[in-house]
Design an enzyme around this catalytic site. Structure first.
Site, PDB file in Angstrom:
ATOM      1  N   ASP A   1       0.814  -1.224   0.000  1.00 39.34           N
ATOM      2  CA  ASP A   1       0.000   0.000   0.000  1.00 39.34           C
ATOM      3  C   ASP A   1       0.843   1.268   0.000  1.00 39.34           C
ATOM      4  OD1 ASP A   1      -2.253  -1.537  -0.016  1.00 39.34           O
ATOM      5  OD2 ASP A   1      -2.659  -1.347   2.128  1.00 39.34           O
TER       6      ASP A   1
ATOM      7  N   ARG B   1      -4.867   7.007  -1.744  1.00 41.51           N
ATOM      8  CA  ARG B   1      -3.405   7.001  -1.587  1.00 41.51           C
ATOM      9  C   ARG B   1      -2.706   7.757  -2.728  1.00 41.51           C
ATOM     10  NH1 ARG B   1      -3.258   4.020   2.948  1.00 41.51           N
ATOM     11  NH2 ARG B   1      -4.351   2.017   2.992  1.00 41.51           N
TER      12      ARG B   1
END
Ligand code: S3P
Length: 443
Positions: free
Chosen positions: A325, A398
């Site tokens: 991530d 993100r």
């Protein structure tokens, strides 16, 4: 707090500046989801502190309420779950909406397949495009009845009260698939064993143990026996390493006098970014924190980072699942690092909240960073000042936060489009970023 809503929400980041001081990012998303779910199927009460009050975890919370679990939230980060036991969930009247949360949808598939009732799982535009067969396939081997549409949601589950344990070798390192199979295994005859091609985050295993389940580990294989009861407990959720990642990179770029991140979860299956940044030459120190309230087997540390001269690296493929991530933030570090950075073996990035390889390549190109998009990775030629311009986040939290951090190394303002989903994982990002020194506005 100014929470942006809708597709029109944009960040505008002024170029340059420094970051300093200390900050605490919100609670871990993976651990917050799991504490709700395991609390829901445990006997007795579970008290969660440091809960991530982001949209993703609130989707899990609402879904559990729809399935008959009583949940109170005396404070935004404090949650009390009155567990209904392994057999106590009841049918929801409506499809369960997982919003943007892939983790919620995939773990609920494992939780809901072995029930005496049917369920339907849906989500937002991004989630409705994401692959679900990777979870449905092993669950079907256990006897589950699950339908997807072209491999994607809606996921229709016909409850099958008892499944059978399987021995499953995961084709990709995925904590979500591993967790779904283990959760289904709690309601299966015999043992359920999952073998991983490479380590993925192990929060489910650690937390099952905290709830009193015997989890067996042998090398790359993890196993549970069906029929084990869970007992409610207390969980103190550490700050999310994946949210801290943006400030770790910000610190590498612009913390002349250091930046301190408090109480961050440093489970070694999550911290590949520390290794990658250190390979680049980053000055990062990790100070383990002794815990007053147990975080249920999850290590915690204060992390100190200072501006350093970064150099490009070839990222070892073994680090990819341990930092899956964190690549949007890492690619920004790579854009600033002197020389070439190469990431391969990261095909999974194409099926996250957006195609993160393509989204990052596109955004870096806008900033004038030379890069080459590969099928399973990205090659970045870094070292020059970043330009500015308009970046599409593709609704991916993100991507939006990574380009906000890029502003620290830019020569011109950066505008980032469609940033409302930052609230899925990092409510309060704007305020924390500003307090650290970023010049960022919502427009
Ligand atoms: C997660 C696992 C990872 C990660 C996701 C959260 C989890 O996904 O990308 O954000 O909480 O289990 P995969 O298991 O698909 O790699």
């Amino acid at each position: 707090m100014t929470t942006p809503t809708g597709k029109s929400a944009c960040y505008r980041v002024e170029p340059g500046g420094t970051v300093a001081g200390e900050l605490t990012v919100p609670g871990d998303k993976s651990i917050s989801h799991r504490s709700l779910m395991l609390g829901g199927i445990a006997a007795g009460r579970t008290e969660i502190t440091g809960f991530l009050a982001g949209e993703d975890c609130l989707a899990t919370l609402r879904a559990l309420q729809a399935l008959g679990v009583r949940i109170e939230r005396p404070e935004p980060q404090r949650v009390r779950v009155s567990g209904v036991g392994l057999e106590g969930l009841r049918a929801a009247d409506v499809p369960l909406d997982m919003g943007n949360a892939g983790t919620a949808m995939r773990l609920f598939m494992g939780l809901l397949a072995p029930r005496a009732f049917d369920s339907t799982l849906i989500g937002d535009e991004s989630l409705m495009r994401r692959p679900m067969e990777r979870v449905a396939t092993p669950l079907r081997l256990m006897g589950a009845d699950i339908r997807t549409h072209d491999g994607r949601p809606p996921v229709e589950i016909r409850g099958t009260p008892k499944l059978r344990g399987i021995d499953y070798a995961l084709p990709v390192a995925s904590a979500q698939v591993k967790s779904a199979v283990l959760l289904a295994g709690l309601n299966a005859f015999g043992h359920t064993r999952v073998t991983e091609p490479a380590p993925s985050r192990d929060h489910t295993e650690r937390m099952l143990t905290a709830f009193g389940v015997e989890v067996l580990r042998q090398g790359a294989t993890v196993a549970v026996a069906g029929g084990q009861r869970l007992t409610g407990t207390s969980v103190a959720v550490p700050a999310d390493f994946s949210s801290a990642a943006f400030f770790l990179v910000a610190g590498c770029l612009a913390a002349e006098h250091g930046l301190l991140l408090r109480n961050v979860g440093v489970n070694p299956t999550r911290t590949g970014l520390l290794d990658m940044l250190r390979l680049m030459g980053a000055d990062i120190r990790v100070h383990p924190v002794q815990q007053d309230v147990p975080s249920r087997g999850e290590p915690i540390a204060d992390i100190e980072v200072r501006k350093s001269r970064l150099k490009g690296v070839r990222v070892p493929e073994s680090l990819v699942p341990l930092s899956i991530d964190e690549f949007p933030a890492f690619f920004v570090a790579a854009a600033v690092a002197e020389g070439e950075t190469l990431v391969r073996g990261a095909l999974e990035l194409r099926v996250k909240e957006s195609d993160r390889l393509a989204a990052m390549a596109q955004g870096l190109t806008v900033l004038g960073v030379e890069n080459q998009l590969l099928e399973d990775g990205l090659r970045i030629k870094g070292g020059k000042d970043l330009g500015g311009g308009v970046i599409e986040s593709h609704g991916d939290h993100r991507i939006a936060m990574a380009f906000a951090i890029a502003g620290l190394a830019a020569r011109r303002p950066i505008e980032i489009r469609d940033v409302a989903n930052v609230a899925t994982s990092f409510p309060g990002f704007l305020e924390i970023a500003r307090a650290a020194g970023l010049q960022i506005e919502i427009s």
